[in-house]
Scaffold this motif. Sequence first.
Motif, PDB file in Angstrom:
ATOM      1  N   SER A  54      42.406 -11.660  55.444  1.00 18.11           N
ATOM      2  CA  SER A  54      43.508 -10.695  55.342  1.00 18.11           C
ATOM      3  C   SER A  54      43.726 -10.330  53.877  1.00 18.11           C
ATOM      4  CB  SER A  54      44.794 -11.272  55.929  1.00 18.11           C
ATOM      5  OG  SER A  54      45.314 -12.303  55.122  1.00 18.11           O
ATOM      6  N   GLN A  55      44.049  -9.074  53.623  1.00 19.56           N
ATOM      7  CA  GLN A  55      44.277  -8.609  52.250  1.00 19.56           C
ATOM      8  C   GLN A  55      45.188  -7.394  52.268  1.00 19.56           C
ATOM      9  OE1 GLN A  55      43.129  -5.501  51.084  1.00 19.56           O
ATOM     10  NE2 GLN A  55      41.610  -4.898  52.588  1.00 19.56           N
ATOM     11  N   LYS A  56      45.788  -7.126  51.105  1.00 18.47           N
ATOM     12  CA  LYS A  56      46.606  -5.925  50.954  1.00 18.47           C
ATOM     13  C   LYS A  56      46.324  -5.315  49.583  1.00 18.47           C
ATOM     14  CE  LYS A  56      51.183  -3.925  51.644  1.00 18.47           C
ATOM     15  NZ  LYS A  56      52.639  -4.173  51.857  1.00 18.47           N
ATOM     16  N   THR A  58      46.220  -2.209  47.673  1.00 15.61           N
ATOM     17  CA  THR A  58      46.850  -0.906  47.881  1.00 15.61           C
ATOM     18  C   THR A  58      46.280   0.183  46.980  1.00 15.61           C
ATOM     19  OG1 THR A  58      48.587  -1.553  46.324  1.00 15.61           O
ATOM     20  CG2 THR A  58      49.026  -1.884  48.664  1.00 15.61           C
ATOM     21  N   ASP A 211      50.691 -14.267  54.743  1.00 17.68           N
ATOM     22  CA  ASP A 211      51.038 -13.210  55.682  1.00 17.68           C
ATOM     23  C   ASP A 211      52.362 -13.604  56.321  1.00 17.68           C
ATOM     24  OD1 ASP A 211      48.543 -11.488  55.674  1.00 17.68           O
ATOM     25  OD2 ASP A 211      47.675 -13.437  56.168  1.00 17.68           O
ATOM     26  N   ASN A 246      52.928  -8.474  57.335  1.00 16.86           N
ATOM     27  CA  ASN A 246      52.721  -7.971  55.982  1.00 16.86           C
ATOM     28  C   ASN A 246      52.039  -9.055  55.155  1.00 16.86           C
ATOM     29  OD1 ASN A 246      53.021  -5.977  53.934  1.00 16.86           O
ATOM     30  ND2 ASN A 246      54.739  -7.102  53.084  1.00 16.86           N
ATOM     31  N   LYS A 247      51.413  -8.637  54.056  1.00 13.65           N
ATOM     32  CA  LYS A 247      50.741  -9.567  53.138  1.00 13.65           C
ATOM     33  C   LYS A 247      51.453  -9.522  51.792  1.00 13.65           C
ATOM     34  CE  LYS A 247      46.969 -12.008  51.821  1.00 13.65           C
ATOM     35  NZ  LYS A 247      46.373 -13.138  52.548  1.00 13.65           N
TER      36      LYS A 247
END
Length: 296
Positions: A54-56, A58, A211, A246-247
Amino acid sequence: MKTSWSNLLWLWGGLILMGSGCNIINQEEPIPSYIYVKPFRMESNPQITHGSLSQKVTQGNVFVNGKTIGIFSLPALIPVLEEGTQEVIIDPLIRDNGLTFTLQVYPFYERFTTSVDLTLTETDTIQPVTRYSEDITFHLIEDFEGGSNVFSEDRDMNNETLLDTTQIDAFEGEYSGMIVLNLDNPLMEVASNADQLFDIFDRGKVYLEMDYKTEVDVLIGMIGIDNIGNDQSNYEYGLVPKSDWNKIYFNLTNFGLVNNLNGYQIGITAALPVANGDFTLDEGTILIDNVKLISF
């Protein structure tokens, strides 16, 4: 009628400016090539054990032919005043502590490098890929898939507010961590196991990833243990309510530098919201997953 030298100079200056203005107006606009950059994709690094992908990411910091092009929210269509074969480098950017105005290159993700053959007016599409670097240390990877979990210390002395595992609305895999607050149990505080203290002092970079999905505000902190066993709680980081998973990336680097203690636990505390002396929710659920403490 006589014309003074000052009037002649003024007239000549005006004519020169008019001529310059015409040249500026008639200059040809440079014709760019275009690069369409997709959002970052995370891939596994077989050299290390890193848990979830998992990653965010942006934004990306884009370089072409060694020149800084700028920071762009991804996906982005980027005009570039280059043509032919060019090296493109994109650094993955995250929001430090979840704040939009604190974009940072995430030090534990690899930068993306590729080559493109640019043609004026045409668009090349790039799919940037990143992964965890090999030269980092994972002090903790908690994915709640093992039945028990590291957040076993009950600091509020209430068995009804322990952080337990759940299959309800799990982020990925079979389980996530869950805490439920209600009117009978409106406050909670738990911490990671005191037998597993984390050393985050005097390291290059330190981050805590997770997360989460929560109906109430949550504070995340580091509980330091001094040389005689006393603890010092520092809840400096927070989660705000999110209806979807959300992360977030908490930057603990400066915390570790200024708080030179023997070791640290990770603390989590929350309460039902209150307004005018009354609770505004009868119940609040907190879900977390993929808690990682990472450093160089």
